[in-house]
Scaffold this active site. Sequence first.
Site, PDB file in Angstrom:
ATOM      1  N   PRO A   2       0.791  -1.578  -0.003  1.00  0.00           N
ATOM      2  CA  PRO A   2      -0.068  -0.217   0.178  1.00  0.00           C
ATOM      3  C   PRO A   2       0.760   1.194  -0.147  1.00  0.00           C
ATOM      4  CG  PRO A   2      -0.822  -1.498   1.489  1.00  0.00           C
ATOM      5  CD  PRO A   2       0.415  -2.232   0.979  1.00  0.00           C
ATOM      6  N   GLU A   3       0.169   2.259  -0.763  1.00  0.00           N
ATOM      7  CA  GLU A   3       1.230   3.378  -0.831  1.00  0.00           C
ATOM      8  C   GLU A   3       0.508   4.548  -0.199  1.00  0.00           C
ATOM      9  OE1 GLU A   3       2.472   4.108  -4.794  1.00  0.00           O
ATOM     10  OE2 GLU A   3       3.082   2.219  -5.216  1.00  0.00           O
ATOM     11  N   ARG A 122       0.840 -12.014   5.439  1.00  0.00           N
ATOM     12  CA  ARG A 122       2.358 -12.277   5.126  1.00  0.00           C
ATOM     13  C   ARG A 122       3.171 -11.540   6.104  1.00  0.00           C
ATOM     14  NH1 ARG A 122       3.865 -10.885  -1.155  1.00  0.00           N
ATOM     15  NH2 ARG A 122       5.752 -11.961  -0.428  1.00  0.00           N
TER      16      ARG A 122
END
Length: 291
Positions: A2-3, A122
């Site tokens: 995510p940015e 993750r």
Amino acid sequence: MPELPEVETVRRGLQPVLEGARLTGVRQNRPDLRFPFPERFAARLEGAVVERVDRRAKYLLMPLSTGETWVTHLGMTGRFTVDGVQLGEFEEAAPVAGKHEHVSLCAVKAGAATRVGFADARRFGFMGLIPTADIETHPWFAALGPEPLGNGFSGAHLAGAFAGKKQSIKVSLLDQRIVAGLGNIYVCEALYRARISPLVAAGRLSRPRLETLAAVVRDVLADAIEAGGSTLRDFANAEGGQGYFQHRFDVYGREAKPCHGSVRGDGCPGVVRRIVQAGRSTFYCPACQGQ
């Protein structure tokens, strides 16, 4: 990963639920994510009131009534979820929703309760508790550049940061010390809109072109936030919905496809090309992004 637009979308989803809420029934479901949780993490959150829900670069920051700030980095697959519950359901500890939920809690505000979970399949995300007075000097934040949507980001700032710089403009914009929160997707899109080659040395760009670039970066980020960010694989907002900006990409992920300039009738004959710069994929149109 995510940015900035995705993290800002999550922040906006959490703000009405967490800002001003008291945290109860806090449950830490494993000892670590990318890094170990802070010592007594759940106990330090329990009973605290969230004063604000802020963002710095790709971090979520929630200053607490205890004088500490709860910091979260989403990593690659981190996501918050919110669900309404009945008061009393969290008297001991919040139930766990799924094997990948690592923090579970209840937020009580104005007599209403909301279940909040943080899942990360993750486990590349991480959380911290930092004295609020020390945030700006903490190693996670001390070296960060200005926010691209803030007053400190401008063509003048870029001109100073890029003076004499031989590194490419694409790689330079990804340097978090120069501008905080920009990621690969939105740098590719901004350079396309500004008609700047990703290969040109940052120090070669004139002040007027840098002024244009700074304005375009703001526009791209604003458009992406309005669309709820981009969902390529795992990103979802706090309500579980996906972003839609990926449907508006001009170059990112469009290798070998016609430049949108030709589709719009701008006369560009180019085809989107993919190259690798500093280990990251760069997408651009060689025809309309000249040096």
